[in-house]
Write a protein that holds these residues in place. Structure first.
Motif, PDB file in Angstrom:
ATOM      1  N   GLU A 117       1.014  -1.151   0.345  1.00  0.00           N
ATOM      2  CA  GLU A 117      -0.011   0.000  -0.200  1.00  0.00           C
ATOM      3  C   GLU A 117       0.833   1.320   0.194  1.00  0.00           C
ATOM      4  OE1 GLU A 117      -2.751   0.791   3.125  1.00  0.00           O
ATOM      5  OE2 GLU A 117      -1.676   2.682   2.493  1.00  0.00           O
ATOM      6  N   SER A 120      -1.298   6.578  -1.194  1.00  0.00           N
ATOM      7  CA  SER A 120      -2.547   7.090  -0.377  1.00  0.00           C
ATOM      8  C   SER A 120      -2.662   8.273  -0.053  1.00  0.00           C
ATOM      9  CB  SER A 120      -2.557   6.526   0.769  1.00  0.00           C
ATOM     10  OG  SER A 120      -2.205   5.220   0.756  1.00  0.00           O
ATOM     11  N   PRO A 121      -3.086   9.315  -1.434  1.00  0.00           N
ATOM     12  CA  PRO A 121      -2.905  10.935  -0.553  1.00  0.00           C
ATOM     13  C   PRO A 121      -4.950  11.261  -0.159  1.00  0.00           C
ATOM     14  CG  PRO A 121      -3.390  10.575  -3.204  1.00  0.00           C
ATOM     15  CD  PRO A 121      -3.025   8.911  -2.403  1.00  0.00           C
ATOM     16  N   ASN A 122      -5.091  12.329  -0.199  1.00  0.00           N
ATOM     17  CA  ASN A 122      -6.113  12.556   0.437  1.00  0.00           C
ATOM     18  C   ASN A 122      -7.151  13.298  -0.573  1.00  0.00           C
ATOM     19  OD1 ASN A 122      -5.777  11.213   2.813  1.00  0.00           O
ATOM     20  ND2 ASN A 122      -4.366  13.495   3.340  1.00  0.00           N
ATOM     21  N   HIS A 131       3.652  12.973  -0.409  1.00  0.00           N
ATOM     22  CA  HIS A 131       3.132  11.536  -0.670  1.00  0.00           C
ATOM     23  C   HIS A 131       3.762  12.267  -1.678  1.00  0.00           C
ATOM     24  CE1 HIS A 131      -0.690  13.557   1.219  1.00  0.00           C
ATOM     25  NE2 HIS A 131      -0.739  12.127   1.317  1.00  0.00           N
ATOM     26  N   HIS A 157      -5.205   3.212  -0.600  1.00  0.00           N
ATOM     27  CA  HIS A 157      -5.753   3.225  -0.027  1.00  0.00           C
ATOM     28  C   HIS A 157      -5.908   4.971  -0.090  1.00  0.00           C
ATOM     29  CE1 HIS A 157      -7.473   1.566   3.734  1.00  0.00           C
ATOM     30  NE2 HIS A 157      -7.485   2.795   4.473  1.00  0.00           N
ATOM     31  N   GLY A 159      -7.753   8.561   0.626  1.00  0.00           N
ATOM     32  CA  GLY A 159      -8.342   9.188   1.663  1.00  0.00           C
ATOM     33  C   GLY A 159      -9.196   9.905   0.966  1.00  0.00           C
ATOM     34  N   TYR A 306     -10.646   6.731  11.019  1.00  0.00           N
ATOM     35  CA  TYR A 306      -9.240   6.452  10.604  1.00  0.00           C
ATOM     36  C   TYR A 306      -8.854   4.622  10.552  1.00  0.00           C
ATOM     37  CZ  TYR A 306      -4.771   7.036   8.500  1.00  0.00           C
ATOM     38  OH  TYR A 306      -4.095   6.927   7.947  1.00  0.00           O
ATOM     39  N   ASP A 310      -9.307   1.649   8.722  1.00  0.00           N
ATOM     40  CA  ASP A 310      -8.159  -0.146   8.636  1.00  0.00           C
ATOM     41  C   ASP A 310      -8.430  -1.161   8.257  1.00  0.00           C
ATOM     42  OD1 ASP A 310      -5.966   1.399   7.053  1.00  0.00           O
ATOM     43  OD2 ASP A 310      -5.724   3.274   8.696  1.00  0.00           O
ATOM     44  N   TYR A 328       2.696  -0.974   4.541  1.00  0.00           N
ATOM     45  CA  TYR A 328       2.403   0.009   4.625  1.00  0.00           C
ATOM     46  C   TYR A 328       3.541   1.118   4.327  1.00  0.00           C
ATOM     47  CZ  TYR A 328      -2.237  -1.810   6.100  1.00  0.00           C
ATOM     48  OH  TYR A 328      -2.982  -2.915   6.585  1.00  0.00           O
ATOM     49  N   VAL A 330       4.060   3.951   4.197  1.00  0.00           N
ATOM     50  CA  VAL A 330       3.314   5.375   5.874  1.00  0.00           C
ATOM     51  C   VAL A 330       4.703   6.389   6.215  1.00  0.00           C
ATOM     52  CG1 VAL A 330       1.107   6.453   6.195  1.00  0.00           C
ATOM     53  CG2 VAL A 330       0.981   4.323   5.293  1.00  0.00           C
ATOM     54  N   GLN A 334       2.967   8.414  11.352  1.00  0.00           N
ATOM     55  CA  GLN A 334       1.535   7.166  11.759  1.00  0.00           C
ATOM     56  C   GLN A 334       1.983   6.435  12.070  1.00  0.00           C
ATOM     57  OE1 GLN A 334      -1.292   7.512   8.628  1.00  0.00           O
ATOM     58  NE2 GLN A 334      -0.695   9.352   7.571  1.00  0.00           N
ATOM     59  N   HIS A 337      -0.020   4.858  15.176  1.00  0.00           N
ATOM     60  CA  HIS A 337      -1.508   4.517  14.448  1.00  0.00           C
ATOM     61  C   HIS A 337      -1.708   2.947  13.824  1.00  0.00           C
ATOM     62  CE1 HIS A 337      -5.094   4.249  11.454  1.00  0.00           C
ATOM     63  NE2 HIS A 337      -4.022   3.295  11.310  1.00  0.00           N
ATOM     64  N   PHE A 338      -0.561   2.280  13.571  1.00  0.00           N
ATOM     65  CA  PHE A 338      -0.632   1.048  12.826  1.00  0.00           C
ATOM     66  C   PHE A 338      -0.373   0.728  14.152  1.00  0.00           C
ATOM     67  CE2 PHE A 338      -0.010   3.723   9.149  1.00  0.00           C
ATOM     68  CZ  PHE A 338      -0.790   2.822   8.443  1.00  0.00           C
TER      69      PHE A 338
END
Ligand code: ARG
Length: 579
Positions: A117, A120-122, A131, A157, A159, A306, A310, A328, A330, A334, A337-338
Motif C-alpha cells: 500500500e 494514498s493521498p487525500n 506523498h 488507500h 483518503g 480512520y 484500516d 504500508y 506511510v 503514523q 496508528h499502525f
C-alpha cells in the motif's frame, strides 16, 4: 555458474548441513586480498565440537578438485576461497547477458502474495512532497518484490472519507464555484476548505452542519453521495496526471470510503470477542497490555474513524488476496496508528496481524525555503518536478552547446523531463528511508556525484560506445550475443571488480526487499556505475587491437548496461540512451 552456490553446496555436502543455512553464512570479505568468499567456521563449532580454526583446516580441501576455485586459505576461524578469476569473470558476464532484464530476479516469493500500500493521498488535498516519498518508495518496493517472484498487489488507500468531507460539502453549498472546480479541482476544494476552517472558529453552527453532512454521507444520502463522488473523481483525475508522469500504476484505488460499509461486521466481531468498551461515549478497544493508548473504533456520534476503516481494510485484503505480507508505506508520524491497528487485530485473534508491517519514512526538508512539510506550508510535487525538469534542461542545453552535440530542441526537452524526474526519484531513495531528506538541487543534479544524472550519464555513455561499435562493424547490433569463448580473455582488476558487483546484484535486490529499503539496490547501481567508469578510464575498449579481446570488453559493456538499466527500472527510473 553461481560460485557462491557451488561453494555452499560443497560445504553443505561435507558438513551435512542444510544448503540454505550454509549459504546464508557465507560472507564476502571486505578486501579481496582476504579472499572472494569466506566461510566463518565458528558457526559449526557446536555441531562439529571443534575449535573454529581446526574446522577451517579440516574443510580446507573441500574444493581442491574444482577448477573454478584457485585456492583456499585459512585465517583464524575463517576458511577463505579465492576464485579462478578467468572463469569467474566470464561466468558473471555471461549470466548477466543471459538473464537480460530478468537479471537479479529469483523465485524467492513464488506462490506468495504481498500487498504494497503506497501513495494514498487525500482527496481534495494537494499532492505534496510527503506523498511523493511514499509514492516513489512504494513503487520501487512493488517492482522489487515482483522481481523476486512475489505476486504483488499495488494498493492506493485513498483518503476519501471522514469528517472533512462533511466540511467540504457544507463549504461547497456556501461558496463553491462550479467552473473553478472543473478547471482546478484541488485548488478550488482547498480554497473552500480553508475558508471553512477560518470561519468555523467563530461559528459553531458550521461545524454542526458539517457533522450532519458526514453522517448523511455515511447513511448513503443521495445529495451528499453525489457531491462526494464528484470531488473524488475530479481529485483522482488530477492525481492520475502525476502518476502518469512518474510512471506509477496501481491495481486498486479502494479508499477509506470503500470500507465504511464493512465496519458493522468489524464492530460485531469485536463485540463478540468482548473487546469493545465504552469510553466517554465512544467505543474503544483497550490496548494496555501492548503499552498503547486505547484504539477508538466508533466515535460518540456513531461515525467511524480512520483506524476502524484500516481494521476493516486488513480483513478485506486478507479475504480478497489471502496475503502473505501486507505492507504500508506511510510516514513515520503514523507509526502509533499502525501499532494500534495491528494490536487490535492481534487481540481479536487475527493471526496475520503479524504479517502486517508499517514501512515508515522521514520528513522532506528544503533548507533554502526554510520549511518542512509538516509545518503547514506545502510544496506540491508537481511544482517540484517542474523545477527539476527546468533546471535539468538548462544544464543539458549548456552542455550541448559546450560539447557541440547539437541535440534538437524537442529531444533536449524529452531528456530533461526524464532526467529531472529521475533526479527526484533518486533523491528519495538515496538513503535509508527513515532519514529525513534535505533537498539540494546542487547534489541532485551534480553530474559527478551520487546522483541520477551521474548514473544515467554513465549508462548513456556505455550505450554510445556500443552504438559506435555497431557503426564500426564490430557488432551486428548493440545487443548481439558475445561468443562465450572470448570471455575467457577478461582478466583485469577492473573486470574482476565489475564481475563481483554483477554477482552481488541479486543479493542486493533481495536485501532491499527484506528491509523494505530500495536504497540498498540504488547503492549497488551507483557502485556498478563507478566501477564501470574506472574501467572505461583504465582500459581502452574500442581502441583495443585484439579483435577478440575487444569483443569480450564490449560484452562487459553490454552486461553493465543490462545491470544498470534493470536496477534503475526496479527503482522506478527510466534510463536514457542519449544525453
Ligand atoms: N491518507 C493518509 C495521509 O495522507 C495516508 C493513508 C495511509 N494508509 C492507511 N492505510 N492508513 O496521511
Amino acid at each position: 555458474m553461481d560460485f557462491r552456490q557451488e561453494i555452499a553446496r560443497a560445504l553443505a555436502q561435507r558438513t551435512q548441513m542444510s544448503l540454505e543455512e550454509i549459504d546464508s553464512w557465507i560472507e564476502i570479505p571486505p578486501q579481496s586480498s582476504m579472499g572472494d568468499f569466506a566461510f566463518p567456521c565458528f558457526r559449526l563449532a557446536k555441531t562439529m565440537r571443534k575449535a573454529p580454526p581446526a574446522i577451517a583446516q579440516e574443510l580446507s580441501d573441500v574444493l581442491v578438485d574444482a577448477d573454478f576455485i584457485e585456492r583456499t586459505e585459512t585465517a583464524g576461524g575463517y576458511l577463505n576461497f579465492f576464485v579462478n578469476r578467468t572463469s569467474y569473470i566470464a561466468s558473471q558476464v555471461k549470466n548477466t547477458l543471459n538473464a537480460g532484464y530478468m537479471f537479479g530476479s529469483s523465485d524467492l516469493g513464488s506462490g506468495k502474495t504481498v500487498i504494497v500500500e503506497f501513495s494514498s493521498p487525500n482527496i481534495a488535498k494537494p499532492f505534496h512532497v510527503g506523498h511523493a516519498f511514499t509514492t516513489i518508495l512504494g513503487n520501487s518496493l512493488a517492482k522489487i518484490y515482483n522481481h523476486l517472484g512475489y505476486k504483488v498487489v499495488r494498493m492506493n488507500h485513498l483518503g476519501d472519507y471522514g469528517t472533512q468531507f462533511g466540511k467540504l460539502i457544507a463549504a461547497w453549498q456556501l461558496w463553491g464555484n462550479e467552473q473553478a472546480l472543473v478547471e482546478h479541482p484541488i485548488n478550488e476544494l482547498l480554497r473552500i476548505y480553508v475558508k471553512f476552517h477560518d470561519l468555523a472558529k467563530d461559528d459553531p453552527e458550521l461545524e454542526l452542519k458539517a457533522r450532519d453532512h458526514f453522517r448523511r454521507l455515511e447513511n448513503g444520502e443521495e445529495f451528499e453521495k453525489s457531491l462526494w463522488q464528484k470531488f473524488r473523481d475530479l481529485s483522482l483525475k488530477e492525481f492520475n496526471e502525476v502518476y502518469k508522469r512518474l510512471g506509477v500504476e496501481f491495481d486498486n484505488f479502494n479508499g477509506e470510503s470503500f470500507y465504511s460499509s464493512q465496519i458493522p461486521a468489524v464492530i460485531e466481531e469485536l463485540k463478540n470477542k468482548k473487546l469493545l468498551v465504552e469510553s466517554e461515549g465512544a467505543q474503544v478497544v483497550m490496548l494496555d497490555e501492548f503499552d498503547l493508548p486505547p484504539c477508538i473504533i466508533l466515535k460518540s456520534d456513531g461515525t467511524t474513524i480512520y483506524a476502524s476503516r484500516d481494521i476493516a481494510a486488513v480483513l478485506y485484503r486478507d479475504r480478497t488476496y489471502n496475503f502473505d505480507k501486507n505492507i504500508y508505506v506511510v510516514g513515520t508520524p503514523q507509526a502509533l496508528h499502525f501499532k494500534q491497528v495491528f494490536a487490535v487485530l492481534e487481540k481479536a485473534g487475527f493471526e496475520k496481524a503479524a504479517n502486517c508491517e508499517h514501512v515508515g519514512f522521514g520528513l522532506v526538508k528544503f533548507p533554502d525555503r526554510k520549511l518542512s512539510t509538516r509545518s503547514g506550508d506545502v510544496i506540491l510535487l508537481e511544482n517540484l518536478i517542474n523545477e527539476s525538469v527546468d533546471k535539468t534542461y538548462e544544464i543539458i542545453k549548456s552542455n550541448s552547446e559546450l560539447r557541440q552535440t547539437n541535440l534538437p530542441e524537442d529531444e533536449m526537452k524529452m531528456i530533461a523531463e526524464k532526467i529531472g524526474i529521475a533526479a527526484i526519484m533518486f533523491t528519495f531513495q538515496k538513503n535509508s528511508r527513515e532519514r529525513d531528506i534535505v533537498f539540494s538541487w546542487e547534489d541532485m543534479l551534480d553530474f559527478e556525484g551520487d546522483s541520477a544524472p551521474y548514473v544515467l550519464y554513465t549508462y548513456a555513455r556505455a550505450h554510445s560506445i556500443l552504438r559506435k561499435a555497431q557503426a564500426n562493424g564490430y557488432l551486428e547490433s548493440v545487443d548481439e550475443q558475445v561468443p562465450e569463448a572470448v570471455l575467457d580473455l577478461l582478466t583485469s582488476d577492473d573486470e574482476f571488480a565489475l564481475a563481483k558487483l554483477l554477482d552481488s546484484f541479486g543479493g542486493a535486490v533481495e536485501r532491499a526487499a527484506q528491509a523494505n529499503e530500495p536504497y540498498i539496490l540504488l547503492r549497488q547501481v551507483i557502485n556498478i556505475a563507478r566501477a564501470f567508469n574506472r574501467y572505461y578510464h583504465n582500459e581502452s575498449i574500442l581502441g583495443t587491437d585484439d579483435e577478440k579481446l575487444r569483443r569480450a570488453r564490449l560484452g562487459v559493456l553490454q552486461a553493465v548496461c543490462t545491470a544498470v538499466k534493470t536496477g534503475l527500472d526496479l527503482l522506478g527510473i527510466q534510463a536514457v540512451e542519449r544525453m
